[in-house]
Design a protein around this motif. Structure first.
Motif, mmCIF file in Angstrom:
data_model
loop_
_atom_site.group_PDB
_atom_site.id
_atom_site.type_symbol
_atom_site.label_atom_id
_atom_site.label_comp_id
_atom_site.label_asym_id
_atom_site.label_seq_id
_atom_site.Cartn_x
_atom_site.Cartn_y
_atom_site.Cartn_z
ATOM 1 N N ARG A 101 -0.611 -0.705 -0.279
ATOM 2 C CA ARG A 101 -0.942 -1.138 -1.645
ATOM 3 C C ARG A 101 -0.579 -0.084 -2.694
ATOM 4 N NH1 ARG A 101 -7.197 -1.657 -0.480
ATOM 5 N NH2 ARG A 101 -6.154 -3.011 0.958
ATOM 6 N N GLU A 102 -0.274 1.126 -2.231
ATOM 7 C CA GLU A 102 0.175 2.159 -3.176
ATOM 8 C C GLU A 102 1.666 2.440 -3.070
ATOM 9 O OE1 GLU A 102 -2.238 5.616 -2.464
ATOM 10 O OE2 GLU A 102 -4.062 4.390 -2.496
ATOM 11 N N PHE A 103 2.322 1.695 -2.193
ATOM 12 C CA PHE A 103 3.706 2.032 -1.882
ATOM 13 C C PHE A 103 4.697 1.484 -2.914
ATOM 14 C CE2 PHE A 103 7.626 1.280 0.784
ATOM 15 C CZ PHE A 103 7.996 2.613 0.857
ATOM 16 N N TYR A 104 4.441 0.266 -3.393
ATOM 17 C CA TYR A 104 5.388 -0.326 -4.344
ATOM 18 C C TYR A 104 4.978 -0.024 -5.772
ATOM 19 C CZ TYR A 104 7.334 -2.570 -0.302
ATOM 20 O OH TYR A 104 7.923 -2.775 0.922
ATOM 21 N N GLY A 152 7.253 -0.815 -8.519
ATOM 22 C CA GLY A 152 7.948 -1.700 -9.450
ATOM 23 C C GLY A 152 9.065 -2.395 -8.724
ATOM 24 N N LEU A 153 9.980 -2.986 -9.479
ATOM 25 C CA LEU A 153 11.073 -3.735 -8.858
ATOM 26 C C LEU A 153 11.975 -2.776 -8.074
ATOM 27 C CD1 LEU A 153 12.424 -6.520 -8.570
ATOM 28 C CD2 LEU A 153 13.787 -5.946 -10.588
ATOM 29 N N TYR A 154 12.005 -2.947 -6.769
ATOM 30 C CA TYR A 154 12.768 -2.065 -5.865
ATOM 31 C C TYR A 154 12.409 -0.594 -6.073
ATOM 32 C CZ TYR A 154 15.590 -6.239 -5.104
ATOM 33 O OH TYR A 154 15.991 -7.510 -4.810
ATOM 34 N N GLU A 155 11.220 -0.364 -6.508
ATOM 35 C CA GLU A 155 10.773 1.003 -6.754
ATOM 36 C C GLU A 155 9.608 1.291 -5.810
ATOM 37 O OE1 GLU A 155 9.287 3.334 -10.550
ATOM 38 O OE2 GLU A 155 10.357 1.504 -11.091
ATOM 39 N N THR A 156 9.704 2.397 -5.056
ATOM 40 C CA THR A 156 8.663 2.709 -4.079
ATOM 41 C C THR A 156 8.205 4.149 -4.264
ATOM 42 O OG1 THR A 156 10.096 3.654 -2.383
ATOM 43 C CG2 THR A 156 9.868 1.247 -2.399
ATOM 44 N N ALA A 157 7.175 4.483 -3.488
ATOM 45 C CA ALA A 157 6.649 5.858 -3.528
ATOM 46 C C ALA A 157 7.496 6.843 -2.736
ATOM 47 C CB ALA A 157 5.208 5.866 -3.008
ATOM 48 N N LEU A 158 8.553 6.325 -2.103
ATOM 49 C CA LEU A 158 9.449 7.216 -1.349
ATOM 50 C C LEU A 158 10.084 8.230 -2.288
ATOM 51 C CD1 LEU A 158 11.455 4.853 1.003
ATOM 52 C CD2 LEU A 158 10.468 7.038 1.726
ATOM 53 N N ARG A 159 9.996 9.498 -1.907
ATOM 54 C CA ARG A 159 10.687 10.528 -2.675
ATOM 55 C C ARG A 159 12.136 10.611 -2.194
ATOM 56 N NH1 ARG A 159 5.937 14.390 -1.258
ATOM 57 N NH2 ARG A 159 4.338 13.670 -2.706
ATOM 58 N N PRO A 160 12.997 11.160 -3.013
ATOM 59 C CA PRO A 160 14.419 11.195 -2.630
ATOM 60 C C PRO A 160 14.673 11.914 -1.316
ATOM 61 C CG PRO A 160 14.139 11.820 -4.938
ATOM 62 C CD PRO A 160 12.770 11.693 -4.361
ATOM 63 N N ASP A 161 13.769 12.811 -0.929
ATOM 64 C CA ASP A 161 14.008 13.568 0.307
ATOM 65 C C ASP A 161 13.320 12.941 1.512
ATOM 66 O OD1 ASP A 161 11.432 14.075 -0.541
ATOM 67 O OD2 ASP A 161 11.452 16.193 0.059
ATOM 68 N N GLU A 162 12.709 11.771 1.323
ATOM 69 C CA GLU A 162 11.896 11.198 2.398
ATOM 70 C C GLU A 162 12.567 10.012 3.085
ATOM 71 O OE1 GLU A 162 7.203 11.841 1.353
ATOM 72 O OE2 GLU A 162 8.293 10.321 0.215
ATOM 73 N N VAL A 163 12.132 9.835 4.325
ATOM 74 C CA VAL A 163 12.561 8.681 5.111
ATOM 75 C C VAL A 163 11.307 7.932 5.551
ATOM 76 C CG1 VAL A 163 13.799 7.918 7.165
ATOM 77 C CG2 VAL A 163 14.511 10.011 5.983
ATOM 78 N N LEU A 164 11.364 6.595 5.416
ATOM 79 C CA LEU A 164 10.263 5.801 5.962
ATOM 80 C C LEU A 164 10.512 5.688 7.456
ATOM 81 C CD1 LEU A 164 8.941 2.453 4.458
ATOM 82 C CD2 LEU A 164 9.008 2.881 6.897
ATOM 83 N N THR A 165 9.659 6.314 8.247
ATOM 84 C CA THR A 165 9.933 6.381 9.688
ATOM 85 C C THR A 165 9.161 5.350 10.492
ATOM 86 O OG1 THR A 165 8.271 8.109 9.807
ATOM 87 C CG2 THR A 165 10.573 8.808 9.726
ATOM 88 N N GLU A 189 -0.208 1.014 6.640
ATOM 89 C CA GLU A 189 0.190 2.203 5.896
ATOM 90 C C GLU A 189 1.551 2.664 6.399
ATOM 91 O OE1 GLU A 189 -3.331 4.472 6.570
ATOM 92 O OE2 GLU A 189 -2.629 5.233 8.486
ATOM 93 N N VAL A 190 2.364 3.114 5.459
ATOM 94 C CA VAL A 190 3.703 3.545 5.848
ATOM 95 C C VAL A 190 3.707 5.057 6.042
ATOM 96 C CG1 VAL A 190 5.052 1.665 4.892
ATOM 97 C CG2 VAL A 190 4.347 3.536 3.400
ATOM 98 N N ILE A 191 4.568 5.468 6.958
ATOM 99 C CA ILE A 191 4.676 6.890 7.261
ATOM 100 C C ILE A 191 6.000 7.393 6.700
ATOM 101 C CG2 ILE A 191 4.824 8.585 9.117
ATOM 102 C CD1 ILE A 191 3.008 6.564 10.687
#
Lengths: 783, 287, 160
Positions: free
Chosen positions: B150-153, B155-168, B135-137
């Motif tokens: 499994r919920e992170f991706y 689409g193509l280069y598309e992730t659940a990261l919001r514009p204000d978030e950093v994958l830490t 799981e990513v934080i």
């Protein structure tokens, strides 16, 4: 004739030490005062009309000195046509440094930006607005030759550039009566040279003296001097082209490129130095390409398996223009001339048709046409062998030309002095136990492992003679000159018209001079790659440097040696012909007893010339020239043997063994020749397995990055065994033939045959390069 | 080509990164290892206006052992991942995967977080994390959330990261008793992005498959789990017939995107080949 | 540097020498070394991280010089072929490359040397396969690689 060491010795190269220390001097390493940098706006479309160009915003951007369109270059640089007078019927459109009203390939340069840095030039280029009217692109020759196809050059009534044909005997009758005929359609897809250093130059124009100096990553400085002088209207004696270290060339860098000429023209326009180095992305779009042929060919055999006849039709998918100054005829022309050469047969017909397409210009890249001629011939021989139930080795032994056949003129009109097909095969069979391989192959097949062996016999038309380009009307020197100067301290400076892009021509010539004069190799310093300092010559291309530059060096060396001995004879009061030069010392020719050192002779020659009578030839600066006469080429020959394994699940191909038996006549330096062969083989493997420009339906390039255009890398490449035979040419004293292209020439054929041998149990035949995994699995019916 | 005239900043804290993202929004891009981003900048492809360099943010974790998990910080470089004794011991699939990633010089610089956040569909590490059930934080000024791979991706280069978030960081389960793994890929040249690849992680109990994840890469717009095939294998022995069934299920499930160089049929086919080969290898190891 | 900037002052050590420069932030490390410091031994072959010609050492490990900003090298120790040549660190490799003619045009060579040296430091007796694997990201168009592999193996034997 025998030659003394170091001729024939595997010595390492002088130049290499500098390069190993990071002290090379390539184009982008050069910085001149006030130097500007150039970037281009290139056509994003394969075929489009230029409606309007708006440079206003770009011209005002930081660092921008000048934005240049074709209109700005009118009167500064002349247009040109890539003609060849031996092919007078060829349609040859006019080409310009920047596209005028129409762009005819994706990547054609349209607008240039000169700025204080390359980054700023690119910034501005992004803000140049070109209004395009896209036209339907023609990207395949079969389509281009259809009368209904759009015409690429409006001055002509169609896209067919030229046709050429040769015919001997009565091939139609021979095929009609033949007991066995094999026929295939082959496709050799388009690729390119990918020198690691991209094309580039620094052009420095001084208006006060009307003098142009160009530092260029190029193979042919004298040729460029002539072109720049003519096209930029500068007196030729005021033009100097310097090719210092060149980061790979492979034929890519012996042409005139419109963007490079534009750079010189803009340097002239601005009167200050200007650098243009192609980046990798624009290299893929603007470098000369090669191959791109569809060949239909057949071969007829008698009941015993002897070749009776061969026929070949080549469709040449060329580029948007005929390249300059050599023209684009050669690849098609070589295919129809070289095919079938190794084999005795009485009937032959071959034709090539070249069509203009909306693609980058096709030109001369390492082994022009030869890999195709070899692959077509060799696959037909294998197919014949298979059809007749004869093994490929026997098939070749039966059909090769042998010693009793030479000299002869081939079916394609090539004069063959003496080639060593049988001897090469004999040597290969000493190294490769074919029977053992067949036994292992059978065992492995039972285990689902598919290995195959492929043979490819090749002929390499090296060291072209002056008649081809001389009669073609092109300003291309096919002769060589060498200038030697004995310094007062006894060292020798050598200046050659041949150029060195890493092949080691400098070293080969150094060894010839040292061997012929009789001095240690370290006493000879070779200078090359400067159109002002070096005597005229053609540079290095077409496997010519060692054979032609070497012969000129031999002649110069002999003359210098004679003059040294003349002086020594006077000083020693002995007949000059009773003396010899060995290891830098003047010795008695019979006893070997030392008389005096070379520097003692040199000092007299330089500082006490009054000691030498006027009637004694005592020049210590000598020049000699070698121009062949009455021969078009120096054909060399050899054999490639590839053993590969095909993974029939994935379509991946792995090498198990690779052997080249090569005969290029006299070897100046066997190690350097072997390395030329190895590098050439790997470039051939690139074309055979990896490299291919892929275009979409609209003719746009899909794989123009180093990540997508696959060049061979270290892990997948085999170790390559190289065996040398030496059948010297009798047309020169040195006896050397060219070597630089042999590795590439045979690789396509050997690999195609090996893969098809591996897949023989599946009864499939592949005849399209590169042999991608997709093509393998498609042939196997797995996808 | 030279990169366009972007701006650069190097915050010294995560809060600084969040502030930068808040200020520049879509114009900003986070610069970690830079092994993809820098190439895109140099090619002027979708170039960012502001690069926010997180390489010297001190509050990102290294590789930390937690109960049942390893926490792997976003800035852990591929080379460090492969060399870490913790990774070798607890998540050996990751150590085995690293040699497949590009080349030595790239592995010295490229980061786990960068690879995950980019989500190249042909990359190894995202697929491995998917197979491992990691799981990513994702952190932002508003706090931290955890998302299963499994919920992170999306689409193509598309992730659940919001514009204000950093994958830490990424949290990876440690191996359990009976756990097996394998990874392989089909490439033309060593280090290339995979034409197709497969990372497998699972648990065997008394010769039967208790759990298994098959993560394929290079065959879709993102790394994908072959769940149909996995379901078929659960509770079964890995015998040749079962492997064949799983292979067929994988082939049936794949619909690779069209691409001008490699046709979908090829990727689908070798996806099946990889399933057969890797499950065969696992079968031999388990025997 | 907590604010976004277009140029930046950097202090680093290059081949053992202290360097203080102000650079545009968009300048990548290899362009900085070549254009600003005159260290032209590192070469630029693709600018998208694939050809390997720009490989240099940053803080002791090989990296692509085109995939790192000069700004990011602030505070780092950088070594190029010029430095490795001067210290003699790659002398055995250089000698072996020379003897084997493991270079032709020489454009890939500085990066090949540094990449090979990194292998030999970690693994003094590599197999041919390990050598090929280490060099898998360095394009050479001239040699066909075999002589390079031979040379690295020779240098390993000579105890580089």
């Amino acid at each position: 004739m025998t030659f003394q060491a170091p001729i024939g010795s595997s010595l390492p190269r002088d130049r290499a030490k500098r390069l190993l220390a990071g002290r090379g001097r390539y184009i982008d390493d050069i910085a001149l005062p006030r130097m500007l940098h150039l970037a281009f706006v290139r056509s994003p479309y394969p075929y489009a009309r230029i409606v309007a160009i708006n440079i206003a915003q770009a011209a005002a951007m930081p660092g921008v000195i000048r934005v240049v369109t074709a209109a700005d270059l009118e009167g500064v640089v002349e247009p040109w046509r890539g003609t060849h007078n031996l092919f007078p019927d060829m349609k040859v459109p006019v080409q310009t440094a920047l596209a005028t009203d129409t762009a005819r390939w994706q990547g054609e340069a349209v607008v240039a930006v000169a700025a204080r840095s390359r980054a700023e030039a690119e910034d501005a280029a992004e803000h140049i607005v070109v209004e395009w009217a896209e036209l339907p692109a023609v990207s395949d020759a079969a389509v281009a030759l259809d009368p209904a196809a759009p015409v690429i050059h409006q001055d002509y009534d169609g896209n067919q550039a030229f046709t050429a044909a040769v015919s001997q005997g009565d091939p139609a009758a021979a095929f009609a009566d033949a007991p066995h005929v094999v026929e295939r359609e082959f496709r050799f897809n388009r690729h390119t040279g990918v020198s690691l250093e991209t094309r580039g130059l620094v052009a420095d124009y001084d208006p006060t003296s009307d003098r142009l100096t160009v530092h260029q990553s190029h193979q042919t400085p004298h040729q460029q001097q002539d072109l720049y002088a003519r096209l930029l209207s500068i007196p030729e004696q005021n033009v100097r082209v310097i090719c210092d270290d060149v980061g790979g060339a492979f034929g890519l860098k012996h042409h005139l490129y419109p963007d490079e000429l534009a750079a010189c023209a803009i340097a002239k326009l601005l009167g200050r130095p200007l650098k243009y180095v192609a980046d990798r992305l624009e290299s893929f779009l603007s470098d000369i390409h090669c191959r791109d042929h569809t060949v239909t060919a057949r071969m007829a055999f008698d009941a015993e398996g002897r070749i009776i006849a061969m026929e070949l039709d080549d469709l040449f998918h060329a580029g948007a223009y005929s390249q300059y100054p050599r023209s684009s005829v050669a690849e098609g022309n070589q295919i129809i001339r070289v095919s079938g050469i190794p084999y005795r047969h009485d009937h032959y017909r071959a034709e090539t048709r070249m069509a203009y397409l909306n693609k980058p210009v096709l030109g001369h890249i390492r082994s022009v046409g030869h890999p195709i001629a070899c692959a077509v011939t060799e696959q037909l021989v294998d197919l014949g062998a298979r059809a007749l139930g004869i093994d490929p080795v026997t098939m070749r032994q039966w059909n090769y030309l042998d010693d009793t056949d030479f000299p002869l003129t081939s079916m394609g009109g090539i004069a063959l002095e003496k080639l060593s097909f049988q001897a090469c095969l004999d040597r290969a069979l000493e190294r490769v136990d074919v029977d053992a391989f067949r036994a292992e192959q059978k065992t492995l097949r039972d285990a689902g492992v598919y290995r195959g062996i492929g043979f490819a016999t090749f002929v390499d038309l090296t060291s072209i003679g002056p008649e081809y380009y001389g009669e073609g009307g092109q300003h291309i020197s096919a002769q060589e000159t060498c200038l030697l100067r004995l310094e007062a301290s006894g060292g020798i400076r050598c200046y050659t018209g041949a150029t060195d892009q890493g092949q080691g021509i400098d070293s080969g010539i150094q060894q010839v001079v040292a061997g012929v004069v009789g001095v240690p190799v370290s006493d000879v310093k070779v200078n090359s790659g400067d159109s002002e300092l070096c005597p005229v010559g053609g540079g290095s291309w077409g496997s010519r440097g060692a054979a032609l530059g070497g012969e000129a060096a031999l002649r110069a060396g002999r003359e210098l040696r004679g003059n040294i001995l003349n002086i020594a004879g006077v000083l020693l009061q002995k007949a000059a012909d009773s003396l010899d030069i060995r290891d830098g010392e003047i010795v008695d020719a019979e006893s070997g007893a030392a008389h005096m050192t070379l520097d003692e002779v040199a000092a007299v020659g330089h500082f006490k010339p009054y000691m030498i009578p006027d009637d004694v030839d005592a020049d210590l600066t000598v020049t000699a020239r070698y121009a062949s006469r009455g021969r078009m080429f120096l054909p060399a020959n050899g054999l490639h043997v590839a053993i590969v394994e095909v993974d029939t699940d994935t379509g991946l191909i792995a090498f198990h063994r690779y052997l080249v038996v090569h005969d290029c006549g006299r070897l100046l330096n066997p190690m350097l020749v072997a390395e030329q062969v190895r590098g050439g083989v790997v470039q051939g493997i690139g074309g055979a397995l990896y490299e291919e420009f892929v275009y979409d339906g609209a003719g746009a390039l899909c794989n123009g990055t180093m990540a997508d255009y696959l060049v061979p890398m270290a892990v997948e490449m085999p170790d390559i065994e190289v065996e040398h035979l030496e059948t010297p040419t009798g047309t020169s004293e040195l006896g050397a033939k060219g070597a630089g292209e042999a590795g590439t020439t045979g690789a396509f054929g050997a690999i195609l045959n090996a893969v098809n041998d591996a897949l023989a149990p599946f009864d499939v035949t592949l005849s399209e390069t590169p042999l991608t995994p997709t093509r393998i699995l498609q042939a196997l019916g797995k996808i | 080509m030279k990169a366009p005239d972007f701006a650069y900043m190097r915050p010294d804290s995560l809060d600084g990164v969040f502030a930068a993202l808040a200020q520049y929004g879509d114009d900003a891009r986070i610069l970690a290892g830079g092994q993809t981003l820098m190439a895109l900048q140099n090619m002027r492809l979708a170039a960012a206006d502001v690069l926010v360099d997180i390489n010297r943010v001190p509050d990102l974790p290294d590789i930390v052992e937690e109960p049942g998990h390893l926490l792997i910080g976003a800035l852990v470089r591929y080379a460090a991942l492969a060399e870490s004794p913790l990774v070798q011991q607890h998540v050996p699939l990751l150590a085995d995967a690293v040699p497949f990633v590009a080349h030595a010089a790239i592995r010295n610089r490229g980061t786990v977080g960068g690879s995950l956040a980019l989500g190249d569909p042909a990359a190894e590490i995202p697929a491995c994390m998917l197979a491992l059930g990691a799981e990513v934080i994702l952190s932002s000024a508003a706090g931290t959330r955890t998302i299963p791979m499994r919920e992170f991706y999306l689409g193509l280069y598309e992730t659940a990261l919001r514009p204000d978030e950093v994958l830490t960081a990424v949290r990876v389960p440690k191996r359990r008793p009976g756990q097996f793994h394998a990874i392989d890929e089909i490439v033309r040249r060593r280090g290339d992005f995979a034409l197709a690849g497969l990372a497998v992680s699972g648990v065997a109990e008394k010769g039967a498959v208790e759990a298994i994840s098959l993560a394929l890469f290079g065959v879709a717009d993102r790394p994908v789990l072959a769940t149909d095939a996995a379901d078929l294998l659960i509770g079964k022995a890995l015998d040749p017939a079962q492997i064949e069934t799983a292979k067929d299920a994988v082939i049936a499930s794949l619909d690779p995107p069209d691409d001008p160089i490699t046709p979908p049929a090829y990727r689908r086919h070798i996806g099946g080949v990889l399933v057969q080969r890797l499950l065969g290898q696992i079968r031999e190891k388990l025997a | 540097m907590t604010r976004a900037v277009k140029s930046v002052a950097i202090a680093l050590k290059v081949n053992g020498e202290n360097v203080n420069e102000t650079v545009p932030v968009r300048r990548n490390l290899v362009d900085f070394l070549r254009a600003d410091l005159g260290l032209t031994g590192s070469h630029v072959g693709c600018e998208h991280g694939v050809c390997g010609a720009c490989t240099i050492l940053v803080d002791g490990v090989i990296v692509r010089g085109c995939l790192m900003l000069a700004a990011q090298a602030d505070g780092c120790e950088v070594e190029t072929v010029e430095g490795a040549d001067a210290t003699g660190r790659i002398a055995k490799l250089q000698a072996a490359f020379h003897q084997r003619n493991a270079l032709q045009c020489g454009f890939c060579t500085p990066a090949m040397l540094l990449t090979a040296a990194a292998l030999l430091e970690a693994n003094p007796a590599p197999t041919r396969e390990e050598i090929r694997d280490q060099l898998s990201g360095n394009f050479c168009r001239c040699t066909g690689y075999q002589a390079i592999i031979d040379a690295v193996a020779d240098a390993a034997e000579a105890g580089e």
